[in-house]
Design a protein around this motif. Structure first.
Motif, PDB file in Angstrom:
ATOM      1  N   GLY A  13       0.826  -1.110   0.003  1.00 44.71           N
ATOM      2  CA  GLY A  13      -0.035   0.001  -0.074  1.00 44.71           C
ATOM      3  C   GLY A  13       0.840   1.404   0.143  1.00 44.71           C
ATOM      4  O   GLY A  13       1.960   1.256   0.513  1.00 44.71           O
ATOM      5  N   HIS A  14       0.490   2.283  -0.349  1.00 44.39           N
ATOM      6  CA  HIS A  14       1.036   3.420  -0.499  1.00 44.39           C
ATOM      7  C   HIS A  14       0.769   4.413   0.844  1.00 44.39           C
ATOM      8  O   HIS A  14      -0.427   4.106   1.408  1.00 44.39           O
ATOM      9  CB  HIS A  14       0.526   4.630  -1.688  1.00 44.39           C
ATOM     10  N   GLY A  15       1.697   5.179   1.265  1.00 47.20           N
ATOM     11  CA  GLY A  15       1.343   5.618   2.498  1.00 47.20           C
ATOM     12  C   GLY A  15       0.374   6.899   2.197  1.00 47.20           C
ATOM     13  O   GLY A  15       0.264   7.744   1.122  1.00 47.20           O
ATOM     14  N   GLY A  16      -0.276   7.347   3.331  1.00 45.90           N
ATOM     15  CA  GLY A  16      -1.240   8.310   3.079  1.00 45.90           C
ATOM     16  C   GLY A  16      -0.640   9.679   3.215  1.00 45.90           C
ATOM     17  O   GLY A  16       0.453   9.843   3.984  1.00 45.90           O
ATOM     18  N   ALA A  17      -0.950  10.678   2.756  1.00 42.51           N
ATOM     19  CA  ALA A  17      -0.545  12.116   2.553  1.00 42.51           C
ATOM     20  C   ALA A  17      -0.801  12.825   4.218  1.00 42.51           C
ATOM     21  O   ALA A  17      -1.813  12.478   4.689  1.00 42.51           O
ATOM     22  CB  ALA A  17      -0.990  12.946   1.505  1.00 42.51           C
ATOM     23  N   GLY A  18       0.284  13.533   4.603  1.00 43.79           N
ATOM     24  CA  GLY A  18       0.014  14.347   5.759  1.00 43.79           C
ATOM     25  C   GLY A  18      -0.775  15.563   5.423  1.00 43.79           C
ATOM     26  O   GLY A  18      -0.985  15.959   4.387  1.00 43.79           O
ATOM     27  N   ALA A  19      -1.603  15.915   6.556  1.00 41.84           N
ATOM     28  CA  ALA A  19      -2.540  17.182   6.257  1.00 41.84           C
ATOM     29  C   ALA A  19      -2.040  18.326   6.474  1.00 41.84           C
ATOM     30  O   ALA A  19      -1.038  18.753   7.405  1.00 41.84           O
ATOM     31  CB  ALA A  19      -3.638  16.842   7.039  1.00 41.84           C
ATOM     32  N   LEU A  20      -2.170  19.225   5.565  1.00 45.12           N
ATOM     33  CA  LEU A  20      -1.956  20.762   5.790  1.00 45.12           C
ATOM     34  C   LEU A  20      -3.129  21.516   6.309  1.00 45.12           C
ATOM     35  O   LEU A  20      -3.865  21.733   5.569  1.00 45.12           O
ATOM     36  CB  LEU A  20      -1.467  21.308   4.373  1.00 45.12           C
ATOM     37  N   SER A  21      -3.182  21.949   7.479  1.00 44.02           N
ATOM     38  CA  SER A  21      -4.415  22.370   8.153  1.00 44.02           C
ATOM     39  C   SER A  21      -3.948  23.200   9.361  1.00 44.02           C
ATOM     40  O   SER A  21      -2.863  23.141  10.138  1.00 44.02           O
ATOM     41  CB  SER A  21      -5.162  21.069   8.679  1.00 44.02           C
ATOM     42  N   PHE A  22      -4.771  24.420   9.632  1.00 43.52           N
ATOM     43  CA  PHE A  22      -4.554  25.218  10.832  1.00 43.52           C
ATOM     44  C   PHE A  22      -5.783  25.412  11.719  1.00 43.52           C
ATOM     45  O   PHE A  22      -6.989  24.904  10.866  1.00 43.52           O
ATOM     46  CB  PHE A  22      -4.145  26.432  10.120  1.00 43.52           C
ATOM     47  N   ARG A  23      -5.466  25.320  12.776  1.00 45.60           N
ATOM     48  CA  ARG A  23      -6.601  25.510  13.840  1.00 45.60           C
ATOM     49  C   ARG A  23      -7.557  26.561  13.534  1.00 45.60           C
ATOM     50  O   ARG A  23      -7.266  27.897  13.630  1.00 45.60           O
ATOM     51  CB  ARG A  23      -6.119  25.223  15.161  1.00 45.60           C
ATOM     52  N   HIS A  24      -8.929  26.122  13.393  1.00 40.90           N
ATOM     53  CA  HIS A  24      -9.960  27.382  13.090  1.00 40.90           C
ATOM     54  C   HIS A  24     -11.013  27.375  14.288  1.00 40.90           C
ATOM     55  O   HIS A  24     -11.820  26.292  13.879  1.00 40.90           O
ATOM     56  CB  HIS A  24     -10.567  27.377  11.695  1.00 40.90           C
ATOM     57  N   GLU A  25     -11.118  27.867  15.106  1.00 40.12           N
ATOM     58  CA  GLU A  25     -12.132  28.004  16.102  1.00 40.12           C
ATOM     59  C   GLU A  25     -12.510  29.327  16.582  1.00 40.12           C
ATOM     60  O   GLU A  25     -11.864  30.356  16.534  1.00 40.12           O
ATOM     61  CB  GLU A  25     -11.609  27.186  17.529  1.00 40.12           C
ATOM     62  N   ARG A  26     -14.043  29.736  16.888  1.00 40.63           N
ATOM     63  CA  ARG A  26     -14.231  30.867  17.393  1.00 40.63           C
ATOM     64  C   ARG A  26     -13.419  31.293  18.421  1.00 40.63           C
ATOM     65  O   ARG A  26     -13.356  30.512  19.456  1.00 40.63           O
ATOM     66  CB  ARG A  26     -15.634  30.763  17.694  1.00 40.63           C
ATOM     67  N   GLY A  27     -12.792  32.600  18.401  1.00 36.09           N
ATOM     68  CA  GLY A  27     -12.351  33.017  19.719  1.00 36.09           C
ATOM     69  C   GLY A  27     -10.735  32.795  19.658  1.00 36.09           C
ATOM     70  O   GLY A  27     -10.085  33.095  20.750  1.00 36.09           O
ATOM     71  N   GLY A  41       1.084   2.446   4.576  1.00 35.92           N
ATOM     72  CA  GLY A  41       0.680   1.486   3.634  1.00 35.92           C
ATOM     73  C   GLY A  41       0.729   0.111   4.266  1.00 35.92           C
ATOM     74  O   GLY A  41       1.723  -0.203   5.019  1.00 35.92           O
ATOM     75  N   GLY A  42      -0.246  -0.669   3.945  1.00 37.99           N
ATOM     76  CA  GLY A  42      -0.045  -2.019   4.080  1.00 37.99           C
ATOM     77  C   GLY A  42       0.954  -3.033   3.672  1.00 37.99           C
ATOM     78  O   GLY A  42       1.344  -2.593   2.460  1.00 37.99           O
ATOM     79  N   ASP A  43       1.419  -3.917   4.327  1.00 39.84           N
ATOM     80  CA  ASP A  43       2.655  -4.895   3.734  1.00 39.84           C
ATOM     81  C   ASP A  43       1.864  -5.959   2.974  1.00 39.84           C
ATOM     82  O   ASP A  43       0.672  -6.481   3.388  1.00 39.84           O
ATOM     83  CB  ASP A  43       3.594  -5.113   5.062  1.00 39.84           C
ATOM     84  N   VAL A  44       2.969  -6.811   2.256  1.00 40.28           N
ATOM     85  CA  VAL A  44       2.158  -7.799   1.767  1.00 40.28           C
ATOM     86  C   VAL A  44       3.122  -8.887   2.323  1.00 40.28           C
ATOM     87  O   VAL A  44       4.578  -8.780   2.240  1.00 40.28           O
ATOM     88  CB  VAL A  44       2.547  -7.889  -0.088  1.00 40.28           C
ATOM     89  N   VAL A  45       2.560  -9.854   2.946  1.00 37.52           N
ATOM     90  CA  VAL A  45       3.166 -10.924   3.700  1.00 37.52           C
ATOM     91  C   VAL A  45       2.776 -12.232   3.219  1.00 37.52           C
ATOM     92  O   VAL A  45       1.639 -12.590   2.913  1.00 37.52           O
ATOM     93  CB  VAL A  45       2.693 -11.043   5.265  1.00 37.52           C
ATOM     94  N   GLY A 119       5.023  -1.887   2.976  1.00 42.85           N
ATOM     95  CA  GLY A 119       4.067  -0.496   2.828  1.00 42.85           C
ATOM     96  C   GLY A 119       4.821   0.868   2.774  1.00 42.85           C
ATOM     97  O   GLY A 119       5.838   0.946   3.673  1.00 42.85           O
ATOM     98  N   GLY A 120       4.328   1.646   2.011  1.00 41.76           N
ATOM     99  CA  GLY A 120       4.934   3.006   1.955  1.00 41.76           C
ATOM    100  C   GLY A 120       4.809   3.802   3.515  1.00 41.76           C
ATOM    101  O   GLY A 120       3.605   3.564   4.063  1.00 41.76           O
ATOM    102  N   ARG A 121       5.702   4.633   3.683  1.00 42.26           N
ATOM    103  CA  ARG A 121       5.046   5.331   5.036  1.00 42.26           C
ATOM    104  C   ARG A 121       4.429   6.428   4.858  1.00 42.26           C
ATOM    105  O   ARG A 121       4.340   7.041   3.799  1.00 42.26           O
ATOM    106  CB  ARG A 121       6.623   5.851   5.662  1.00 42.26           C
ATOM    107  N   GLY A 122       3.591   6.798   5.864  1.00 44.14           N
ATOM    108  CA  GLY A 122       2.676   7.898   5.717  1.00 44.14           C
ATOM    109  C   GLY A 122       3.551   9.289   5.813  1.00 44.14           C
ATOM    110  O   GLY A 122       4.390   9.333   6.572  1.00 44.14           O
ATOM    111  N   GLY A 123       3.030  10.264   5.186  1.00 43.79           N
ATOM    112  CA  GLY A 123       3.616  11.661   5.030  1.00 43.79           C
ATOM    113  C   GLY A 123       3.442  12.197   6.576  1.00 43.79           C
ATOM    114  O   GLY A 123       2.353  12.071   7.096  1.00 43.79           O
ATOM    115  N   LYS A 124       4.211  13.167   6.745  1.00 44.48           N
ATOM    116  CA  LYS A 124       4.027  13.888   8.084  1.00 44.48           C
ATOM    117  C   LYS A 124       3.014  15.212   7.923  1.00 44.48           C
ATOM    118  O   LYS A 124       3.354  15.894   6.744  1.00 44.48           O
ATOM    119  CB  LYS A 124       5.307  14.552   8.773  1.00 44.48           C
ATOM    120  N   GLY A 125       2.139  15.401   8.686  1.00 48.31           N
ATOM    121  CA  GLY A 125       1.384  16.746   8.677  1.00 48.31           C
ATOM    122  C   GLY A 125       2.295  17.862   9.064  1.00 48.31           C
ATOM    123  O   GLY A 125       3.323  17.717   9.617  1.00 48.31           O
TER     124      GLY A 125
END
Length: 359
Positions: A13-27, A41-45, A119-125
């Motif tokens: 499996g391919h690794g999932g991409a890390g998220a590009l996100s900032f905290r958005h909350e009222r106040g 990603g998952g391994d093949v065993v 499996g591929g390593r997941g990306g860092k957010g």
């Protein structure tokens, strides 16, 4: 249906991409980065299981894929890892890289396993890159791609004794007499079209497994006949049993047949030439007086290989043969347990019930 070879394509499996996100909350003014990491990603065993007998399932499922990792999300939520792909094979399967021919693993023990594609390593957010001096990283990592390759799977049966002979020498009859196996038996060549296993039980504490492969013919190692496809099944055995037709109408004669068999085994794998072996002259019930062929006696004496007279039809000569086989199997097992498979000593020759002696 017995299937002992398969070629499959695998991809982790391919690794999932890390998220590009900032905290958005009222106040909350200028909320910091909160992008989570992507899942791996998952391994093949490949795993060897006693419950699996052949590779037939992989003939119809030649593409095997592991799951991809899920992408990370905001609020520091990491993605789930991809599901592993578990490929179940029989114990005794050799896993090779089809492109290079390199052996990846020899799964000779129950529950033995090997990861053939990581499996591929997941990306860092972007939250991963935040520091005291770098408060608003505006980037994240993509996931790594998985690995892909084509595998060749070769099953080598796990047996203690390898039973080899020319077509119609009586191998299936012998196997049916000494075990509970029920191979097809008929009076024509190539009755056996696939390897057969039988368990020989001498008593409650002594038993061993015999593998009967289809009859070999001259040129088998180069592709003639059927036996060349199955020669690898005798590579793991502790000893080889050459069953020869010593009847009055044998063609070729027993001594010539022995030379042919030895040549084919040596051409297939040179290590087979050093395996302990016994020679059995079968169908002596058809010979007046049960006399052994003089040429075969001389050939075995020259090789220092014990010769056992036998009649599969009547059972004469079975008892000493089985005891000799057990002696070799037991010595081999002791050597393996001690950490080095010591070649068993050759047992003495046996006699038929009428007193005929082999050498």
């Amino acid at each position: 249906m017995f299937v002992d070879q398969a070629k499959i394509y695998v991809r982790s499996g391919h690794g999932g991409a890390g998220a590009l996100s900032f905290r958005h909350e009222r106040g909350v003014i200028r909320g910091g980065p909160d992008g989570g990491n992507g899942g791996h990603g998952g391994d093949v065993v490949v795993v060897a299981l006693p419950k699996v007998a052949t590779l037939i399932a992989l003939r119809y499922r030649q593409h095997q894929y592991a799951g991809n990792g899920e992408p990370g999300q905001g609020r520091n939520r990491s993605g789930h890892g991809g599901a592993h792909c578990i490929i179940e094979v029989p114990v005794g399967t050799v896993v090779r890289n089809e492109e290079t021919g390199a052996v990846i693993a020899d799964l000779a023990e129950p529950e033995a396993r090997v990861v053939v594609a990581h499996g591929g390593r997941g990306g860092k957010g972007n939250a991963h890159f935040k520091s005291a001096t770098f408060r608003t990283p505006r980037f994240s990592q993509p996931g790594e791609e998985g690995e892909e390759l084509t595998l060749r799977l070769d099953l080598k049966l796990l047996a203690d004794v390898g039973l080899v002979g020319l077509p119609n020498a009586g191998k299936s009859t012998l196997l049916s007499r000494i075990s509970h196996a029920e191979p097809k038996i008929a009076d024509y060549p190539f009755t056996t079209l696939q390897p057969q296993l039988g368990v020989v039980e001498l008593d409650t504490t002594r038993d061993f497994v015999v593998a009967d492969i289809p009859g070999l013919i001259e040129g088998a190692s180069e592709g003639a006949g059927l036996g060349h496809r199955f020669l690898r099944h005798v590579e793991r055995t502790a000893t080889l049993l050459f069953l020869l037709d010593a009847g009055p109408w044998a063609d070729p004669d027993a001594a010539t047949a022995l030379t042919i068999l030895e040549g084919e085994l040596a051409a297939h794998a040179t290590e087979l030439t050093t395996k302990p072996r016994l020679v059995v002259a079968n169908k002596l019930d058809l010979v007046e007086g049960g006399a052994l062929p003089a040429a075969l006696v001389a050939a075995c004496a020259a090789r220092s290989v014990p010769l056992f007279p036998l009649s599969c039809a009547t059972g004469a000569g079975l008892a000493p043969l089985l005891e000799a086989l057990w002696e070799q199997v037991a010595r081999h097992r002791q050597g393996v347990a001690a950490g080095a498979a010591t070649p068993p000593a050759q047992p003495p020759a046996a006699t038929l019930d009428d007193g005929q002696t082999g050498s």
